[in-house]
Design an enzyme around this catalytic site. Structure first.
Site, PDB file in Angstrom:
ATOM      1  N   GLY A  50       8.281   3.613  -6.470  1.00  0.00           N
ATOM      2  CA  GLY A  50       8.115   3.589  -5.019  1.00  0.00           C
ATOM      3  C   GLY A  50       7.993   2.186  -4.450  1.00  0.00           C
ATOM      4  O   GLY A  50       8.443   1.916  -3.331  1.00  0.00           O
ATOM      5  N   THR A  65      13.681   8.224  -4.920  1.00  0.00           N
ATOM      6  CA  THR A  65      12.710   8.618  -5.953  1.00  0.00           C
ATOM      7  C   THR A  65      12.725   7.533  -7.028  1.00  0.00           C
ATOM      8  O   THR A  65      13.691   6.797  -7.154  1.00  0.00           O
ATOM      9  CB  THR A  65      13.077   9.990  -6.567  1.00  0.00           C
ATOM     10  OG1 THR A  65      12.179  10.278  -7.649  1.00  0.00           O
ATOM     11  CG2 THR A  65      14.491  10.036  -7.099  1.00  0.00           C
ATOM     12  N   GLY A  66      11.648   7.444  -7.775  1.00  0.00           N
ATOM     13  CA  GLY A  66      11.564   6.398  -8.794  1.00  0.00           C
ATOM     14  C   GLY A  66      10.403   5.485  -8.472  1.00  0.00           C
ATOM     15  O   GLY A  66       9.380   5.940  -7.934  1.00  0.00           O
ATOM     16  N   ARG A  82      -3.350   3.897  -4.516  1.00  0.00           N
ATOM     17  CA  ARG A  82      -1.966   3.399  -4.482  1.00  0.00           C
ATOM     18  C   ARG A  82      -1.095   4.424  -3.720  1.00  0.00           C
ATOM     19  O   ARG A  82      -1.179   5.616  -3.942  1.00  0.00           O
ATOM     20  CB  ARG A  82      -1.463   3.234  -5.908  1.00  0.00           C
ATOM     21  CG  ARG A  82       0.008   2.813  -6.037  1.00  0.00           C
ATOM     22  CD  ARG A  82       0.922   3.981  -6.312  1.00  0.00           C
ATOM     23  NE  ARG A  82       2.287   3.552  -6.590  1.00  0.00           N
ATOM     24  CZ  ARG A  82       3.294   4.392  -6.781  1.00  0.00           C
ATOM     25  NH1 ARG A  82       3.103   5.696  -6.747  1.00  0.00           N
ATOM     26  NH2 ARG A  82       4.503   3.941  -6.989  1.00  0.00           N
ATOM     27  N   VAL A  83      -0.282   3.917  -2.793  1.00  0.00           N
ATOM     28  CA  VAL A  83       0.560   4.806  -1.985  1.00  0.00           C
ATOM     29  C   VAL A  83       2.015   4.562  -2.359  1.00  0.00           C
ATOM     30  O   VAL A  83       2.438   3.419  -2.548  1.00  0.00           O
ATOM     31  CB  VAL A  83       0.332   4.537  -0.479  1.00  0.00           C
ATOM     32  CG1 VAL A  83       1.336   5.297   0.367  1.00  0.00           C
ATOM     33  CG2 VAL A  83      -1.101   4.924  -0.096  1.00  0.00           C
ATOM     34  N   THR A 135       5.127  13.724  -3.611  1.00  0.00           N
ATOM     35  CA  THR A 135       4.871  13.334  -5.006  1.00  0.00           C
ATOM     36  C   THR A 135       3.376  13.221  -5.274  1.00  0.00           C
ATOM     37  O   THR A 135       2.587  12.992  -4.341  1.00  0.00           O
ATOM     38  CB  THR A 135       5.554  11.978  -5.310  1.00  0.00           C
ATOM     39  OG1 THR A 135       5.433  11.685  -6.695  1.00  0.00           O
ATOM     40  CG2 THR A 135       4.926  10.841  -4.533  1.00  0.00           C
ATOM     41  N   SER A 150       4.434  16.189 -11.485  1.00  0.00           N
ATOM     42  CA  SER A 150       4.649  14.974 -10.686  1.00  0.00           C
ATOM     43  C   SER A 150       4.712  15.247  -9.188  1.00  0.00           C
ATOM     44  O   SER A 150       4.967  14.341  -8.407  1.00  0.00           O
ATOM     45  CB  SER A 150       5.935  14.273 -11.138  1.00  0.00           C
ATOM     46  OG  SER A 150       7.032  15.129 -10.938  1.00  0.00           O
ATOM     47  N   THR A 153       9.789  12.831  -7.887  1.00  0.00           N
ATOM     48  CA  THR A 153       9.399  13.195  -6.524  1.00  0.00           C
ATOM     49  C   THR A 153      10.229  14.417  -6.142  1.00  0.00           C
ATOM     50  O   THR A 153      11.338  14.566  -6.636  1.00  0.00           O
ATOM     51  CB  THR A 153       9.749  12.015  -5.584  1.00  0.00           C
ATOM     52  OG1 THR A 153       9.029  10.860  -6.013  1.00  0.00           O
ATOM     53  CG2 THR A 153       9.441  12.300  -4.140  1.00  0.00           C
ATOM     54  N   ASP A 201       6.376   5.368  -1.925  1.00  0.00           N
ATOM     55  CA  ASP A 201       7.419   5.447  -0.898  1.00  0.00           C
ATOM     56  C   ASP A 201       7.488   6.826  -0.243  1.00  0.00           C
ATOM     57  O   ASP A 201       7.976   6.965   0.879  1.00  0.00           O
ATOM     58  CB  ASP A 201       8.780   5.100  -1.511  1.00  0.00           C
ATOM     59  CG  ASP A 201       9.140   5.998  -2.692  1.00  0.00           C
ATOM     60  OD1 ASP A 201       8.227   6.365  -3.476  1.00  0.00           O
ATOM     61  OD2 ASP A 201      10.320   6.340  -2.839  1.00  0.00           O
TER      62      ASP A 201
HETATM   63  N1  GLY Z   1       8.447   7.600  -5.868  1.00  0.00           N
HETATM   64  C1  GLY Z   1       7.225   8.060  -6.346  1.00  0.00           C
HETATM   65  C2  GLY Z   1       6.313   7.020  -6.793  1.00  0.00           C
HETATM   66  O1  GLY Z   1       6.580   5.842  -6.689  1.00  0.00           O
HETATM   67  O2  GLY Z   1       5.243   7.339  -7.278  1.00  0.00           O
END
Ligand code: GLY
Length: 303
Positions: A217, A214-215, A191-192, A181, A46, A163, A194
């Site tokens: 984004g 993290t999580g 796709r971007v 990440t 990841s 992340t 956070d």
């Molecule tokens: N925080 C990483 C993502 O959304 O992919």
């Protein structure tokens, strides 16, 4: 001196940062080196080039770093073929006036900066098996690809979007924060997350502290998670309180959308650390304070 980083690999990140901080190296150096270590780990799915790919089977990476002394920051987004996007983000921070560089131009910047750039951005073989399983689940649920994107965060397992995130305070009291990440597995190409966006995935201000999230984004971006946490520190909130308030905002977004989104955030002042997590019971983090590395306490919130 203080260092903090989340997830299981956070312990390694904190140890690496400690090594540098006690030699008198800067908070920025520590954050960069700690995260780069995870990016180079071939077993990581990841973070870095061994991360899971986007839907077109190309690995696209996001990273960002911020200098709390100057409030300069740079993110690199949807970057292909670059071994260490966190090092690229640092180069951008030091050499360009911009705060976000995306796509092929970011790869060109890496080449021009003499950073390691590999031949292709194809996913590791394990990704094919994971994608086959996902496609099977989509078929079983009779979901279509576009529905898949809109339901991505329900469909994909949490382990597919961890992340690397790190905060450091050096012996001079300078604060830095950074994240990196490969993003959510099989994401929409381009796709971007956070992790590339200052104020969402990472924020640092040497007067108050720093935060890294993290999580999902999209949720961190919608609540400006990392900036909000540091803003709350500036208003006198303790790191744990600031983390909890950010997670409350994320829970509101989850309620608006009717989704059980996950988000974790670690917040640090210069002498205290706190964290909170939404729908993420095994979220964890480690921190170094007074030469001792400790597993931190997390406020868990469920929706
Ligand atoms: N925080 C990483 C993502 O959304 O992919």
């Amino acid at each position: 001196m203080l260092a903090a980083a989340y997830h299981g690999f956070g312990l390694r990140v904190v140890e690496k940062m400690y090594q540098l901080l006690r030699q008198g190296r800067s908070a920025l150096d520590a954050v960069e080196a700690g995260i780069a270590e995870v990016e180079r780990d071939p077993s990581e799915r990841s973070v870095g080039l061994n991360g899971f790919p986007n839907w077109l089977n190309e690995v696209e990476l996001d990273a960002g770093i911020m200098d709390g002394d100057t409030l300069r920051a740079c993110g690199v987004a949807a970057v292909k073929r670059v071994r260490n996007p966190i090092i690229l983000a640092r180069r951008c921070l030091e050499n360009l006036p911009h705060v976000l560089i995306a796509g092929d131009s970011a790869t060109k910047l890496a080449e021009a900066s003499g950073l390691e750039v590999v031949e292709d951005s194809k996913a590791p073989p394990e990704a094919l098996e994971a994608r086959r399983n996902l496609e099977k689940r989509l078929r079983e649920g009779s979901a279509e690809l576009l529905q898949y994107y809109s339901k991505l965060f329900k469909t994909a397992s949490m382990t597919w979007h961890d992340t690397a995130g790190a905060i450091a305070v050096d012996i001079r009291g300078s604060v830095a924060a950074g994240t990196s990440t490969s993003g959510i597995a099989f994401k929409f190409p381009g796709r971007v997350s956070d992790s590339a966006v200052v104020g969402a995935g990472f924020y640092a201000d040497s007067r108050y502290g720093a935060a890294v999230s993290t999580g999902v984004g999209e949720v961190a971006m919608r609540v400006a998670a990392a900036f909000k946490a540091v803003f709350l520190l500036s208003k006198g909130y303790k790191p744990r309180e600031a983390a909890e308030l950010v997670i409350d905002s994320a829970a509101e977004i989850a309620a608006f959308d009717g989704e059980a989104y996950s988000l974790g955030i670690v917040v640090a002042s210069k002498d205290d650390v706190g964290a909170a997590a939404l729908n993420w019971r095994n979220f964890k983090y480690f921190y170094l304070l007074d030469s001792e590395i400790t597993k931190g306490e997390v406020v868990y919130v469920e929706t």
